[in-house]
Design an enzyme around this catalytic site. Structure first.
Site, short mmCIF file in Angstrom:
data_model
loop_
_atom_site.label_atom_id
_atom_site.label_comp_id
_atom_site.label_asym_id
_atom_site.label_seq_id
_atom_site.Cartn_x
_atom_site.Cartn_y
_atom_site.Cartn_z
CD GLU A 1 -2.67 -1.01 2.65
OE1 GLU A 1 -2.41 -0.09 3.45
OE2 GLU A 1 -3.51 -1.88 2.88
CG LEU B 1 6.22 6.13 23.77
CD1 LEU B 1 7.43 5.24 23.99
CD2 LEU B 1 6.46 7.51 24.37
CG HIS B 2 1.59 3.45 20.15
ND1 HIS B 2 0.98 4.51 19.51
CD2 HIS B 2 2.24 2.75 19.18
CE1 HIS B 2 1.24 4.45 18.21
NE2 HIS B 2 2.00 3.41 17.98
CG ASN C 1 -7.83 4.76 10.92
OD1 ASN C 1 -8.75 5.50 10.62
ND2 ASN C 1 -6.57 5.07 10.68
CB CYS D 1 -1.06 1.13 8.29
SG CYS D 1 0.41 0.51 7.52
#
EC number: 2.1.1.192
Length: 364
Positions: free
Chosen positions: A107, A233-234, A308, A351
């Site tokens: 993609e 990081l998250h 998402n 993604c």
């Protein structure tokens, strides 16, 4: 350029009879021509045909001799991507699904901003990092991309923009795959698109993002190219980050911050921390405080990402009001933070989502 040494070092590279002509840096093209008994200045002509005139075949390079054109055709391929699906959002975002020479799919996304056109490129077919919120990891890693296959993504998008006399002005290496697991090809890609003989995209208009492959962060800090650097990081605590990103078990938060400190000491450049907000997992005010405590003192920016929804994953999107509260708390604590604008929400924007739909191509 893919050499025997590179193939030995990178077992996930493809083994095509001919490699992409776009895999050669300008200096490599010069050296190759000299080795073939050709004149060095021909490299400039070839690059002009490839990157300024953007021809689709070597036969179109009419100021080269027939013999040189044949030599190029015998050794290299120009066409490496075929567009399988092209989805366009009402906000102008375009998502491409490309098929490679061996049938695998990748993609690429074109995002339109007030300040220009940004292309998000893929570096691997699939991914083995295993982030539990990401569609890209579904099916695992198939192979790495050649530098030329990454370059071709940008060129294909640029050719689409040529019709309206627009230009690719920014590149983000945030598509499918972990760039630092395909490090040498990624670095060749960066040097190719940054070269003024090629697309001449400024280093400060290119961003590479990693999940935190620590040895490569040290390598990247020592490179002589000033590319923007982002880290996914998250979470600020190992327990939460390991749940979201299993790579954290190998490269924990403490070691990651040490590597980033080294990067900043070497480059004196700002780091962007990407922080996806997952409902009930890492989006509470206590998590904002943990994050602020962790990165206090670093020259950094936090990019808050409303995630998402991925059908194959169980995470839910954080409520808008809670996202604003999280941002406000970070700012109160002295952290530079912004919320990423959502784009392509009406298409398969996450993604790996579009590729996941078409993955039967790869499971023949």
């Amino acid at each position: 350029m893919i050499t025997a040494e590179k193939k030995k070092k990178n077992k996930f590279l493809p083994n095509f009879d001919k490699q992409s002509i776009y895999s050669l840096r300008f200096d490599e093209m010069q050296n190759w021509l000299v080795e073939q008994g050709q004149q060095k200045f021909r490299a400039k002509q070839i690059f002009e045909w490839l990157y300024q005139k953007r021809v689709d075949s070597i036969d179109e390079m009419t100021n080269l001799s027939k013999d040189l054109r044949q030599l190029l055709k015998d050794n290299f391929t120009v066409t490496t991507l075929t567009t399988v699906v092209k989805q366009e959002s009402k906000d102008g975002t375009i998502k491409f699904l490309f098929e490679l020479q061996d049938g695998y799919t990748i993609e690429t996304v074109l995002m339109r901003h007030d300040y220009g056109n940004s292309v998000c490129v893929t570096t691997q077919v699939g991914c083995r990092i295993g982030c539990t919120f990401c569609a890209s990891t579904l099916g695992g890693l198939k192979r790495n991309l050649e530098a030329g296959e990454i370059v071709s993504q940008v060129l294909t998008v640029q050719k689409a923009l040529d019709a309206t006399e627009e230009r690719v002005s920014q590149i983000v290496i945030m598509g499918i795959g972990e760039p630092f697991e395909n490090y040498d090809e990624m670095m060749d890609f960066l040097r190719i698109v940054n070269d003024d003989n090629s697309l001449n995209i400024g280093a400060r208009h290119i961003t590479v993002s990693t999940s935190g492959i620590i040895p490569r962060i040290y390598d990247f800090a020592d490179e002589d190219i000033q590319i923007n650097f982002a880290v996914s990081l998250h979470a600020a605590k190992d327990e939460v980050r390991s749940r979201l990103m299993p790579i954290n078990r190998a490269y924990n938060v403490e070691k990651l911050i040490e590597a980033i400190q080294y990067y900043q000491e070497k480059t004196n450049r700002r780091v962007t921390f990407e922080y996806g907000l997952f409902g009930g997992v890492n989006d509470q005010l206590e998590h904002a405080r943990e994050l602020a405590h962790l990165i206090k003192g670093l020259n950094c920016h936090v990019n808050l990402i409303p995630v998402n929804h991925v059908p194959e994953r169980n995470y839910v999107k954080t409520a808008k009001n809670d996202i604003f509260k999280f941002e406000k708390e970070l700012k109160r604590l002295g952290i530079n933070a912004t919320i990423r604008r959502e784009q392509g929400s009406d298409i398969d924007a996450a993604c790996g989502q579009l590729r996941a739909k078409e993955r039967q191509v790869e499971t023949r």
